[in-house]
Design a protein around this motif. Structure first.
Motif, PDB file in Angstrom:
ATOM      1  N   PRO A   1     -13.134  58.459 -12.601  1.00 47.48           N
ATOM      2  CA  PRO A   1     -12.731  59.744 -12.016  1.00 47.48           C
ATOM      3  C   PRO A   1     -13.844  60.295 -11.124  1.00 47.48           C
ATOM      4  CG  PRO A   1     -12.341  59.696 -14.381  1.00 47.48           C
ATOM      5  CD  PRO A   1     -13.158  58.490 -14.068  1.00 47.48           C
ATOM      6  N   PRO A   2     -13.498  60.800  -9.938  1.00 47.46           N
ATOM      7  CA  PRO A   2     -14.529  61.342  -9.057  1.00 47.46           C
ATOM      8  C   PRO A   2     -15.056  62.673  -9.580  1.00 47.46           C
ATOM      9  CG  PRO A   2     -12.358  61.791  -8.159  1.00 47.46           C
ATOM     10  CD  PRO A   2     -12.153  60.903  -9.372  1.00 47.46           C
ATOM     11  N   PRO A   3     -16.299  63.030  -9.244  1.00 45.43           N
ATOM     12  CA  PRO A   3     -16.778  64.368  -9.593  1.00 45.43           C
ATOM     13  C   PRO A   3     -15.938  65.412  -8.871  1.00 45.43           C
ATOM     14  CG  PRO A   3     -18.288  63.269  -8.076  1.00 45.43           C
ATOM     15  CD  PRO A   3     -17.306  62.245  -8.516  1.00 45.43           C
ATOM     16  N   LEU A   4     -15.604  66.483  -9.585  1.00 47.39           N
ATOM     17  CA  LEU A   4     -14.665  67.463  -9.041  1.00 47.39           C
ATOM     18  C   LEU A   4     -15.364  68.766  -8.681  1.00 47.39           C
ATOM     19  CD1 LEU A   4     -11.698  66.998 -11.541  1.00 47.39           C
ATOM     20  CD2 LEU A   4     -12.043  65.905  -9.315  1.00 47.39           C
ATOM     21  N   PRO A   5     -14.982  69.359  -7.570  1.00 46.46           N
ATOM     22  CA  PRO A   5     -15.470  70.707  -7.263  1.00 46.46           C
ATOM     23  C   PRO A   5     -14.946  71.691  -8.307  1.00 46.46           C
ATOM     24  CG  PRO A   5     -14.455  69.662  -5.334  1.00 46.46           C
ATOM     25  CD  PRO A   5     -14.103  68.824  -6.518  1.00 46.46           C
ATOM     26  N   PRO A   6     -15.613  72.812  -8.475  1.00 45.56           N
ATOM     27  CA  PRO A   6     -15.135  73.823  -9.438  1.00 45.56           C
ATOM     28  C   PRO A   6     -13.710  74.264  -9.116  1.00 45.56           C
ATOM     29  CG  PRO A   6     -17.357  74.341  -8.688  1.00 45.56           C
ATOM     30  CD  PRO A   6     -16.875  73.220  -7.825  1.00 45.56           C
ATOM     31  N   GLY A   7     -12.901  74.395 -10.159  1.00 43.97           N
ATOM     32  CA  GLY A   7     -11.542  74.893  -9.990  1.00 43.97           C
ATOM     33  C   GLY A   7     -10.556  73.873  -9.465  1.00 43.97           C
ATOM     34  N   VAL A   8     -10.912  72.575  -9.487  1.00 49.07           N
ATOM     35  CA  VAL A   8     -10.034  71.528  -8.968  1.00 49.07           C
ATOM     36  C   VAL A   8      -9.677  70.562 -10.089  1.00 49.07           C
ATOM     37  CG1 VAL A   8      -9.831  69.586  -7.360  1.00 49.07           C
ATOM     38  CG2 VAL A   8     -10.988  71.692  -6.647  1.00 49.07           C
ATOM     39  N   THR A   9      -8.400  70.223 -10.199  1.00 48.49           N
ATOM     40  CA  THR A   9      -7.953  69.175 -11.119  1.00 48.49           C
ATOM     41  C   THR A   9      -7.342  68.050 -10.314  1.00 48.49           C
ATOM     42  OG1 THR A   9      -5.738  70.150 -11.392  1.00 48.49           O
ATOM     43  CG2 THR A   9      -7.475  70.877 -12.920  1.00 48.49           C
ATOM     44  N   VAL A  10      -7.439  66.831 -10.870  1.00 47.53           N
ATOM     45  CA  VAL A  10      -6.927  65.643 -10.175  1.00 47.53           C
ATOM     46  C   VAL A  10      -5.908  64.945 -11.053  1.00 47.53           C
ATOM     47  CG1 VAL A  10      -7.514  63.312  -9.403  1.00 47.53           C
ATOM     48  CG2 VAL A  10      -8.898  65.241  -8.668  1.00 47.53           C
ATOM     49  N   GLU A  11      -4.809  64.566 -10.429  1.00 44.70           N
ATOM     50  CA  GLU A  11      -3.779  63.763 -11.100  1.00 44.70           C
ATOM     51  C   GLU A  11      -3.636  62.460 -10.337  1.00 44.70           C
ATOM     52  OE1 GLU A  11       1.070  63.805 -11.630  1.00 44.70           O
ATOM     53  OE2 GLU A  11      -0.001  65.715 -11.430  1.00 44.70           O
ATOM     54  N   ARG A  12      -3.790  61.354 -11.030  1.00 45.25           N
ATOM     55  CA  ARG A  12      -3.697  60.036 -10.402  1.00 45.25           C
ATOM     56  C   ARG A  12      -2.291  59.477 -10.550  1.00 45.25           C
ATOM     57  NH1 ARG A  12      -7.816  54.917 -10.771  1.00 45.25           N
ATOM     58  NH2 ARG A  12      -6.303  53.245 -10.444  1.00 45.25           N
ATOM     59  N   ARG A  13      -1.744  58.941  -9.452  1.00 51.50           N
ATOM     60  CA  ARG A  13      -0.417  58.333  -9.485  1.00 51.50           C
ATOM     61  C   ARG A  13      -0.451  56.979  -8.789  1.00 51.50           C
ATOM     62  NH1 ARG A  13       3.730  63.268  -7.815  1.00 51.50           N
ATOM     63  NH2 ARG A  13       3.035  64.767  -9.398  1.00 51.50           N
ATOM     64  N   PRO A  14       0.250  55.981  -9.341  1.00 47.56           N
ATOM     65  CA  PRO A  14       0.305  54.661  -8.684  1.00 47.56           C
ATOM     66  C   PRO A  14       1.265  54.700  -7.503  1.00 47.56           C
ATOM     67  CG  PRO A  14       1.637  54.640 -10.668  1.00 47.56           C
ATOM     68  CD  PRO A  14       0.960  55.992 -10.628  1.00 47.56           C
ATOM     69  N   VAL A  15       0.999  53.865  -6.529  1.00 47.83           N
ATOM     70  CA  VAL A  15       1.896  53.737  -5.387  1.00 47.83           C
ATOM     71  C   VAL A  15       1.960  52.267  -5.021  1.00 47.83           C
ATOM     72  CG1 VAL A  15       0.037  54.130  -3.709  1.00 47.83           C
ATOM     73  CG2 VAL A  15       2.407  54.541  -3.046  1.00 47.83           C
ATOM     74  N   ALA A  16       3.158  51.805  -4.685  1.00 50.33           N
ATOM     75  CA  ALA A  16       3.313  50.400  -4.304  1.00 50.33           C
ATOM     76  C   ALA A  16       2.530  50.126  -3.029  1.00 50.33           C
ATOM     77  CB  ALA A  16       4.788  50.075  -4.112  1.00 50.33           C
ATOM     78  N   GLY A  17       1.928  48.990  -2.964  1.00 55.05           N
ATOM     79  CA  GLY A  17       1.153  48.655  -1.781  1.00 55.05           C
ATOM     80  C   GLY A  17       1.273  47.172  -1.474  1.00 55.05           C
ATOM     81  N   PRO A  18       0.793  46.762  -0.307  1.00 56.01           N
ATOM     82  CA  PRO A  18       0.228  47.627   0.730  1.00 56.01           C
ATOM     83  C   PRO A  18       1.321  48.299   1.558  1.00 56.01           C
ATOM     84  CG  PRO A  18       0.195  45.360   1.470  1.00 56.01           C
ATOM     85  CD  PRO A  18       0.710  45.335   0.060  1.00 56.01           C
ATOM     86  N   VAL A  19       0.948  49.382   2.242  1.00 57.17           N
ATOM     87  CA  VAL A  19       1.877  50.063   3.134  1.00 57.17           C
ATOM     88  C   VAL A  19       1.793  49.355   4.487  1.00 57.17           C
ATOM     89  CG1 VAL A  19       2.464  52.253   4.237  1.00 57.17           C
ATOM     90  CG2 VAL A  19       1.547  52.229   1.910  1.00 57.17           C
TER      91      VAL A  19
END
Length: 288
Positions: free
Chosen positions: A20-38
């Motif tokens: 998980p990347p370091p997050l700025p204050p007040g930010v949440t991250v949700e990871r979702r898969p996506v078919a690839g490549p585009v």
């Protein structure tokens, strides 16, 4: 107020996105898969729909981890079809964890209406201008424009105002158009160009050499320019019946494809390129 950023990560191993990347204050991250490549316009359309649904569900911004080979083209296509206000930020799958952290910071802090941007090596690039300058070690530049901004210490800073949004409205239905791309090169006698034009619904001609090369090919271009949209990616003024653009040739092809797929005719496509050069926001509506 908490800002939610959704990160789309392609299937398969993506080392830069493992932690998980370091997050700025007040930010949440949700990871979702996506078919690839585009690698097709249909896949871009699916990605655009996923982005739109994500933004409609309340995400402040979206990050897309994307292979570097076609990243600039995908970014421009998304810029054209995304009519929402949530920022979309692309970063190269072969980049570094720092690139991902910077992309999340831009998606979280970027102004609504930013459109689509590319983040790499601490720089923010507008989708309209960015081009890849390296593949194995991804590097990006914005020739003639420069970076849109920088990310310093996790904080995005815009250096100039983002380009005015220019979008193409669907639906994109029917048989996909065939848009050719011909690069004028040393010794070009027009034979291959003539053959290509006979099998195209639209044609982009990249002529970096300027007026002399175009003068030799003008008789070859005259016939297709009368029946299909022909756009020159060139610093030279176009012959009659054509339009010129400062867009990268690959991006000019993306725009022409989407315009034709949306039902625009030859005249409307040429007018749209003229409008883009004048920084207007919307091409003319397709004829019924």
């Amino acid at each position: 107020m908490t800002r939610r950023v959704v990160v789309f990560v392609p299937d398969g191993p993506v080392p830069m996105a493992d932690a998980p990347p370091p997050l700025p204050p007040g930010v949440t991250v949700e990871r979702r898969p996506v078919a690839g490549p585009v690698s097709t316009f249909a896949a871009v359309g699916e990605l655009a729909r996923a982005v739109g649904e994500t933004a409609a569900a309340g995400a402040h911004g979206v990050v897309i981890v994307h292979p570097s080979e076609t990243l600039a083209e995908t970014a421009w296509a998304l810029e054209l079809v995304h009519d929402g206000t949530a920022p979309i930020v692309l970063t190269a799958a072969s980049g570094t964890p720092a690139d991902l952290a910077d992309a999340v910071a831009v998606a979280a802090a970027g102004p609504q209406g930013l459109g689509c941007a590319v983040v790499a090596h601490g720089e923010i690039h507008a989708a309209r201008h960015v081009t890849a300058t390296g593949i194995a070690a991804p590097a990006f530049a914005s020739p003639g424009a420069g970076p849109l901004g920088q990310v310093i210490g996790g904080a995005p800073r815009l250096l100039w105002r983002p380009p005015e949004r220019f979008t193409v409205r669907g639906p994109f239905a029917g048989h996909p158009p065939r848009v050719g791309l011909h690069v004028v090169a040393l010794g070009d006698d027009g034979g291959l160009l003539r053959t290509l034009a006979d099998h195209c619904d639209g044609l982009v001609v990249a002529a970096p050499a300027g007026q002399a090369a175009l003068a030799m090919l003008a008789p070859v271009l005259a016939e297709p320019a009368g029946r299909i949209p022909v756009v020159l990616s060139s610093p030279t003024a176009p012959p009659g019946g054509m339009a010129a653009t400062r867009l990268d040739p690959l991006k000019a092809r993306v725009l022409m494809h989407l315009l034709l797929a949306a039902g625009h005719d030859r005249s409307a496509v040429l007018n749209a390129f003229v409008s883009l050069e004048g920084s207007t926001t919307m091409p003319p509506a397709p004829r019924p």
